[in-house]
Scaffold this motif. Sequence first.
Motif, PDB file in Angstrom:
ATOM      1  N   THR A 100       3.093   4.864   3.268  1.00  0.00           N
ATOM      2  CA  THR A 100       2.507   6.083   2.704  1.00  0.00           C
ATOM      3  C   THR A 100       2.946   7.366   3.384  1.00  0.00           C
ATOM      4  OG1 THR A 100       0.504   5.971   4.079  1.00  0.00           O
ATOM      5  CG2 THR A 100       0.461   4.803   1.964  1.00  0.00           C
ATOM      6  N   GLN A 103      -6.071   4.889   7.078  1.00  0.00           N
ATOM      7  CA  GLN A 103      -5.602   3.768   6.263  1.00  0.00           C
ATOM      8  C   GLN A 103      -5.364   2.521   7.123  1.00  0.00           C
ATOM      9  OE1 GLN A 103      -2.058   5.269   4.413  1.00  0.00           O
ATOM     10  NE2 GLN A 103      -3.146   6.852   3.252  1.00  0.00           N
ATOM     11  N   THR A 143      -8.192   1.031  -3.994  1.00  0.00           N
ATOM     12  CA  THR A 143      -8.570   0.760  -2.607  1.00  0.00           C
ATOM     13  C   THR A 143      -7.976  -0.569  -2.168  1.00  0.00           C
ATOM     14  OG1 THR A 143     -10.614  -0.466  -3.084  1.00  0.00           O
ATOM     15  CG2 THR A 143     -10.775   1.956  -2.944  1.00  0.00           C
ATOM     16  N   SER A 157      -3.252   5.829  -4.356  1.00  0.00           N
ATOM     17  CA  SER A 157      -4.349   6.763  -4.622  1.00  0.00           C
ATOM     18  C   SER A 157      -4.080   7.671  -5.822  1.00  0.00           C
ATOM     19  CB  SER A 157      -4.604   7.632  -3.384  1.00  0.00           C
ATOM     20  OG  SER A 157      -3.442   8.385  -3.055  1.00  0.00           O
ATOM     21  N   VAL A 190      -2.017   8.653   8.657  1.00  0.00           N
ATOM     22  CA  VAL A 190      -2.264   7.294   8.145  1.00  0.00           C
ATOM     23  C   VAL A 190      -3.262   6.518   8.995  1.00  0.00           C
ATOM     24  CG1 VAL A 190       0.033   7.195   7.125  1.00  0.00           C
ATOM     25  CG2 VAL A 190      -0.340   6.228   9.398  1.00  0.00           C
ATOM     26  N   MET A 238       0.849  -1.186   0.000  1.00  0.00           N
ATOM     27  CA  MET A 238       0.000   0.000   0.000  1.00  0.00           C
ATOM     28  C   MET A 238       0.885   1.236   0.000  1.00  0.00           C
ATOM     29  SD  MET A 238      -3.118   0.932   2.577  1.00  0.00           S
ATOM     30  CE  MET A 238      -4.286   2.234   2.152  1.00  0.00           C
ATOM     31  N   HIS A 291       2.605  -1.496   4.353  1.00  0.00           N
ATOM     32  CA  HIS A 291       2.092  -0.136   4.257  1.00  0.00           C
ATOM     33  C   HIS A 291       3.224   0.878   4.233  1.00  0.00           C
ATOM     34  CE1 HIS A 291       0.598   3.601   6.225  1.00  0.00           C
ATOM     35  NE2 HIS A 291      -0.463   3.408   5.475  1.00  0.00           N
ATOM     36  N   ASP A 326      -8.702   1.090   8.342  1.00  0.00           N
ATOM     37  CA  ASP A 326      -9.401   0.411   7.249  1.00  0.00           C
ATOM     38  C   ASP A 326      -8.838  -0.996   7.054  1.00  0.00           C
ATOM     39  OD1 ASP A 326     -11.044   2.552   6.793  1.00  0.00           O
ATOM     40  OD2 ASP A 326      -9.929   3.319   5.058  1.00  0.00           O
TER      41      ASP A 326
END
Length: 333
Positions: free
Chosen positions: A83, A93, A66, A41, A90, A14, A81, A96
Motif C-alpha cells: 500500500t 495496517q 477490511t 479501501s 502503514v 492487501m 501487503h 491490524d
Amino acid sequence: MARAPDGPVPVVVMGLGFIGQEIARAALSSPEVELMGAVDSQPSLVGRPLGDVLGLAGPRFKVADTLERAVGRRKGVVVLHATSSRLSQVMDQLLDALKLGLPVASTCEELAFPHLKYPELAEKLERAAQKAGVAIVGTGVNPGFVLDRLVATAGQVCGPVRKVTASRVVDARTRREALQRKVGAGLTEEEFFDLVDREELGHVGLVESAALAALGLGLDCDDFEEEVAPVFAEEEISGGAFVVKKGRVAGMFQSVVGLEEGQERVRLELTIAVGADNPRDRIEIDADPRLVLEIPGGVAGDRATANALVNAAPRLTAAEAGLLTVLELPAGR
C-alpha cells in the motif's frame, strides 16, 4: 527457521494498485500459495470480483474493504501487503494484521530495515509480532534483493570485506508511467529539487539497503549519507509514457555511502532514467577473493517484487515470530 508447509499457503493481497495487482497475478501462478482474498479501501474496487479488477477470467471472490472480512474464518493466512513506501503511513495496517494473528510480507521499503530510522516503530512491530506469534518482513527487489540480500549472499564466499560497491541502472522506458514520474522525468531542474526537498521524489529504501548490505557483510557502519541528483536528457527522448525534451530531467541518480569511523565501506548507486544506457545490476566486493557480479539488463523490478512477496509467504509460516529482515529468510525455496 522451521520447515515450510507441504500444501499451498492461503494468502490475501492487501492493496490493489499496480504492484498489488502484480502480486495477485504472481500468487495465482504459484503452486506454493492459494490466493483466497483481496483488500482495498477504494470504493471503486470494493465489492468487485478480483478477476474483473485484474482483467482475468477468475478468481470470482470479491474485493473486501477490511482485512478481517477478506480472511473470514480461514486459518494460516499470510498477508501480502502493498500500500505505501512509508512506514508511518502503514503502521496501523500492519498492526491490524498482526492483531489478527496474520504473518505479513510487505513491499513497504522502510520496513526492510526500520531499526535504522524508526527504532521505536520497529520495537512496536516486534512486540506485536511476538505477542501474535507470527513473523513480519519487508521485502521486494530493491530493497529486499539486488542491493542487499544478493550482496550479502555473494559475501559468503569472501574473506573479510574491505568495501562493497553495488549499482543498479534502470531504463525507465521499460517501467510504468508512475515510476517515470516518481524519478522526475520531464521536470525542470528547479521542479526536481523542489520535489526532492518535499520528499515526494526519489527512491525510498536505498539507505535501508545499505544498512542491510553492511549487516550481511559484517561491516559496522556508524553513519549513512544519501544524495539525489537529476539526470538530464542530452537529446529528446521518446519511447516511454511521454516525450522528454532535451535539457529536461530524464530521471535521477541516487547514492548512499555507508561510513565506518569516516571510512567508506558501502556504496550503493541507483540510476533510474528514461533512456538510461546499459541497464544492469552490478556488485563488486573488495575482499579476498575479490568478487564481481553483473546481471545484464538488471532484475525486472515489478515482477521480481511480486514474486519476492509470494515466495516469502510459505517461509513466513515456518519462521520464528518477530520482525524479520530478508537476511533471515532462507536463500533457497
